[in-house]
Write a protein that holds these residues in place. Structure first.
Motif, PDB file in Angstrom:
ATOM      1  N   LEU A 204       0.799  -1.221   0.000  1.00  0.00           N
ATOM      2  CA  LEU A 204       0.000   0.000   0.000  1.00  0.00           C
ATOM      3  C   LEU A 204       0.836   1.279   0.000  1.00  0.00           C
ATOM      4  N   GLY A 205       2.161   1.118   0.136  1.00  0.00           N
ATOM      5  CA  GLY A 205       3.030   2.280   0.191  1.00  0.00           C
ATOM      6  C   GLY A 205       2.879   3.068   1.470  1.00  0.00           C
ATOM      7  N   LEU A 206       2.639   2.341   2.588  1.00  0.00           N
ATOM      8  CA  LEU A 206       2.384   3.000   3.866  1.00  0.00           C
ATOM      9  C   LEU A 206       3.301   2.477   4.958  1.00  0.00           C
ATOM     10  N   ASN A 207       3.652   3.350   5.914  1.00  0.00           N
ATOM     11  CA  ASN A 207       4.374   2.910   7.100  1.00  0.00           C
ATOM     12  C   ASN A 207       3.359   2.455   8.148  1.00  0.00           C
ATOM     13  N   LEU A 208       3.837   2.095   9.345  1.00  0.00           N
ATOM     14  CA  LEU A 208       2.939   1.583  10.378  1.00  0.00           C
ATOM     15  C   LEU A 208       1.852   2.590  10.733  1.00  0.00           C
ATOM     16  N   THR A 209       2.238   3.844  10.877  1.00  0.00           N
ATOM     17  CA  THR A 209       1.254   4.874  11.203  1.00  0.00           C
ATOM     18  C   THR A 209       0.197   4.975  10.114  1.00  0.00           C
ATOM     19  N   GLY A 210       0.656   4.912   8.870  1.00  0.00           N
ATOM     20  CA  GLY A 210      -0.275   4.976   7.749  1.00  0.00           C
ATOM     21  C   GLY A 210      -1.231   3.801   7.724  1.00  0.00           C
ATOM     22  N   LEU A 211      -0.702   2.611   8.018  1.00  0.00           N
ATOM     23  CA  LEU A 211      -1.553   1.421   8.054  1.00  0.00           C
ATOM     24  C   LEU A 211      -2.658   1.567   9.097  1.00  0.00           C
ATOM     25  N   ILE A 212      -2.310   2.094  10.243  1.00  0.00           N
ATOM     26  CA  ILE A 212      -3.298   2.270  11.321  1.00  0.00           C
ATOM     27  C   ILE A 212      -4.373   3.271  10.895  1.00  0.00           C
ATOM     28  N   SER A 213      -3.953   4.319  10.214  1.00  0.00           N
ATOM     29  CA  SER A 213      -4.898   5.382   9.856  1.00  0.00           C
ATOM     30  C   SER A 213      -5.913   4.944   8.799  1.00  0.00           C
ATOM     31  N   VAL A 214      -5.575   3.921   8.000  1.00  0.00           N
ATOM     32  CA  VAL A 214      -6.498   3.461   6.951  1.00  0.00           C
ATOM     33  C   VAL A 214      -6.973   2.033   7.220  1.00  0.00           C
ATOM     34  N   ALA A 215      -6.888   1.608   8.466  1.00  0.00           N
ATOM     35  CA  ALA A 215      -7.159   0.205   8.812  1.00  0.00           C
ATOM     36  C   ALA A 215      -8.510  -0.293   8.327  1.00  0.00           C
ATOM     37  N   GLN A 216      -9.529   0.567   8.286  1.00  0.00           N
ATOM     38  CA  GLN A 216     -10.874   0.120   7.932  1.00  0.00           C
ATOM     39  C   GLN A 216     -11.243   0.399   6.478  1.00  0.00           C
ATOM     40  N   ARG A 217     -10.286   0.883   5.696  1.00  0.00           N
ATOM     41  CA  ARG A 217     -10.544   1.095   4.270  1.00  0.00           C
ATOM     42  C   ARG A 217     -10.402  -0.215   3.514  1.00  0.00           C
ATOM     43  N   GLU A 218     -11.231  -0.448   2.502  1.00  0.00           N
ATOM     44  CA  GLU A 218     -11.109  -1.656   1.690  1.00  0.00           C
ATOM     45  C   GLU A 218      -9.944  -1.517   0.708  1.00  0.00           C
ATOM     46  N   LEU A 219      -9.254  -2.611   0.476  1.00  0.00           N
ATOM     47  CA  LEU A 219      -8.181  -2.627  -0.517  1.00  0.00           C
ATOM     48  C   LEU A 219      -8.753  -2.415  -1.909  1.00  0.00           C
ATOM     49  N   THR A 220      -7.997  -1.716  -2.736  1.00  0.00           N
ATOM     50  CA  THR A 220      -8.353  -1.643  -4.149  1.00  0.00           C
ATOM     51  C   THR A 220      -7.963  -2.958  -4.824  1.00  0.00           C
ATOM     52  N   SER A 221      -8.425  -3.158  -6.040  1.00  0.00           N
ATOM     53  CA  SER A 221      -8.085  -4.392  -6.756  1.00  0.00           C
ATOM     54  C   SER A 221      -6.585  -4.480  -7.004  1.00  0.00           C
ATOM     55  N   ASP A 222      -5.938  -3.343  -7.308  1.00  0.00           N
ATOM     56  CA  ASP A 222      -4.483  -3.347  -7.528  1.00  0.00           C
ATOM     57  C   ASP A 222      -3.744  -3.689  -6.241  1.00  0.00           C
ATOM     58  N   GLU A 223      -4.195  -3.122  -5.131  1.00  0.00           N
ATOM     59  CA  GLU A 223      -3.557  -3.421  -3.844  1.00  0.00           C
ATOM     60  C   GLU A 223      -3.713  -4.891  -3.481  1.00  0.00           C
ATOM     61  N   SER A 224      -4.895  -5.441  -3.746  1.00  0.00           N
ATOM     62  CA  SER A 224      -5.130  -6.866  -3.479  1.00  0.00           C
ATOM     63  C   SER A 224      -4.190  -7.729  -4.306  1.00  0.00           C
ATOM     64  N   ALA A 225      -4.008  -7.352  -5.573  1.00  0.00           N
ATOM     65  CA  ALA A 225      -3.125  -8.119  -6.455  1.00  0.00           C
ATOM     66  C   ALA A 225      -1.682  -8.033  -6.001  1.00  0.00           C
ATOM     67  N   HIS A 226      -1.263  -6.829  -5.609  1.00  0.00           N
ATOM     68  CA  HIS A 226       0.109  -6.660  -5.117  1.00  0.00           C
ATOM     69  C   HIS A 226       0.346  -7.501  -3.868  1.00  0.00           C
ATOM     70  N   LEU A 227      -0.590  -7.457  -2.946  1.00  0.00           N
ATOM     71  CA  LEU A 227      -0.430  -8.185  -1.697  1.00  0.00           C
ATOM     72  C   LEU A 227      -0.444  -9.695  -1.938  1.00  0.00           C
ATOM     73  N   GLU A 228      -1.266 -10.148  -2.874  1.00  0.00           N
ATOM     74  CA  GLU A 228      -1.291 -11.580  -3.197  1.00  0.00           C
ATOM     75  C   GLU A 228       0.044 -12.022  -3.793  1.00  0.00           C
ATOM     76  N   GLU A 229       0.643 -11.187  -4.625  1.00  0.00           N
ATOM     77  CA  GLU A 229       1.945 -11.511  -5.199  1.00  0.00           C
ATOM     78  C   GLU A 229       3.007 -11.587  -4.109  1.00  0.00           C
ATOM     79  N   PHE A 230       2.978 -10.634  -3.172  1.00  0.00           N
ATOM     80  CA  PHE A 230       3.925 -10.668  -2.061  1.00  0.00           C
ATOM     81  C   PHE A 230       3.719 -11.914  -1.201  1.00  0.00           C
TER      82      PHE A 230
END
Length: 293
Positions: free
Chosen positions: A40-66
Motif C-alpha cells: 500500500l506504500g504505507l508505514n505503520l502509522t499509515g496502516l493504522i490510519s487506513v485500517a478500515q478502508r477496503e483494498l483496491t483491486s491493484d492493492e489486493s493483487a500486489h499483496l497476493e503476489e507478495f
C-alpha cells in the motif's frame, strides 16, 4: 480472485499473517505488517490510519503476489528490494547477500579497535574484501568522517549495487569499488581491512534455510570443503597491505574462529583481541593486527 479482495486493510493483514503462520513462518505477524505496508506504500502509522478502508483491486493483487513470494520462501528483504544495516537503507540484488545483524558484529569490533588506537576522525584508508552490497564498508564510512574506503568484489553486478548504495547514503565521494579477487586489485597500505567472505561448508549448503540457499548467491555462501577457502586466500593478501599496527577483521561461521586465528598467525598477524560474539553468543568477528615496527 484472492483472499484479499473486498477486505479492509486490517483484515487483509490478519489474513496474510494467518497464511504465513500456517506455513510455519516464525515472523508471520511482522512479515504481514511489513508486506501489507509495502503493498500500500504505507508505514505503520499509515496502516493504522487506513485500517478500515477496503483494498483496491491493484492493492489486493500486489499483496497476493507478495504473499506468494513469501510463502515460497523468499525473504521479506528481497521482496522489498532493500534491507537496513547499521541504520543505512541498502538496496539488494541477486548478486548480493541480504545483510544480517550478525555482520554488524564485524563493524562493532573494527570500530572498537580503531577507537583504541586513536581518533576516529583522523584520515585513514579502509578496505572491504568481497563487499557485496557494500554494507560493512558503508557502515564504517558512516562512522569515520575522514576515511577513504575501497570495496572489492569479483561480481560486477554486486559492485553496481554497492555503488548505488554509496550514492543513496551520500558516501560516493569516499567510496571506490574495484572488480578483483579479494585484495588483488588493491595497492598501498591500509589502516583497516574487513571482510565477510563465503564460509559455509559446501556439504552444508543444502541444509541452510530456504531463504538463504534459494535466494542468496551461491558464490557468496560456499566456503569450500571446510568453509575456510576464502580465508586462505584473503588473509595473506590482506596481511601484505596492512600498515604497521593496523587490523584485519573478518566474519566467522560457528566453530571457525580458532582456525581463522591460526591462519592469521601463519600470515604474520597477531591476535588483536578475543573474537567478538554475536547476540547468539557465537564468536562472529575475528581480528588480527600487524605488529608495529
Amino acid at each position: 480472485m484472492t483472499d484479499f479482495v473486498g477486505q479492509t486493510v486490517e483484515a487483509a493483514r490478519r489474513v496474510l499473517a494467518a497464511r504465513l503462520k500456517t506455513a510455519a513462518i516464525e515472523s508471520a505477524e511482522l512479515d504481514a505488517r511489513i508486506l501489507t505496508g509495502h503493498a500500500l506504500g504505507l508505514n505503520l502509522t499509515g496502516l493504522i490510519s487506513v485500517a478500515q478502508r477496503e483494498l483496491t483491486s491493484d492493492e489486493s493483487a500486489h499483496l497476493e503476489e507478495f504473499a506468494r513470494r513469501r510463502l515460497a520462501g523468499e525473504p521479506v528483504a528481497r521482496i522489498l528490494g532493500e534491507k537496513e544495516f547499521w541504520g543505512l537503507p541498502l538496496q539488494l540484488s541477486s548478486a548480493t547477500l541480504v545483510p544480517r545483524p550478525d555482520t554488524e558484529t564485524v563493524v562493532e569490533l573494527a570500530l572498537e579497535l580503531l577507537r583504541a588506537g586513536g581518533d576516529l576522525a583522523l584520515p585513514m584508508r579502509i578496505a572491504d574484501l568481497g563487499t557485496g552490497s557494500g554494507a560493512i564498508l558503508l557502515a564504517l564510512l558512516s562512522e569515520l568522517p575522514a576515511a577513504e574506503g575501497f570495496g572489492t568484489d569479483i561480481s560486477e553486478a554486486a559492485l553496481q549495487t554497492a555503488a548505488a548504495n554509496a550514492a543513496c547514503v551520500g558516501l560516493s565521494e569516499r567510496a571506490t569499488f574495484i572488480a578483483c579477487d579479494y585484495a588483488r586489485g588493491l595497492s598501498g597500505s591500509f589502516d583497516l581491512i574487513v571482510s565477510n567472505p563465503p564460509y559455509v561448508r559446501s556439504a552444508d549448503i543444502g541444509s541452510l534455510a530456504v531463504e538463504v540457499r534459494n535466494h542468496d548467491p551461491l558464490a557468496a555462501l560456499d566456503g569450500g570443503a571446510d568453509g575456510l577457502d576464502a580465508y586462505r586466500a584473503l588473509i595473506p593478501q590482506a596481511a601484505g597491505l596492512l600498515a604497521p599496527g593496523a587490523a584485519l577483521v573478518v566474519e566467522a561461521g560457528e566453530g571457525q574462529s580458532g582456525p581463522i586465528q591460526a591462519l592469521m598467525t601463519s600470515a604474520g598477524l597477531m591476535p588483536a583481541t578475543a573474537p567478538k560474539a554475536d547476540l547468539a553468543g557465537i564468536p562472529r568477528a575475528v581480528a588480527g593486527h600487524k605488529m608495529a615496527r
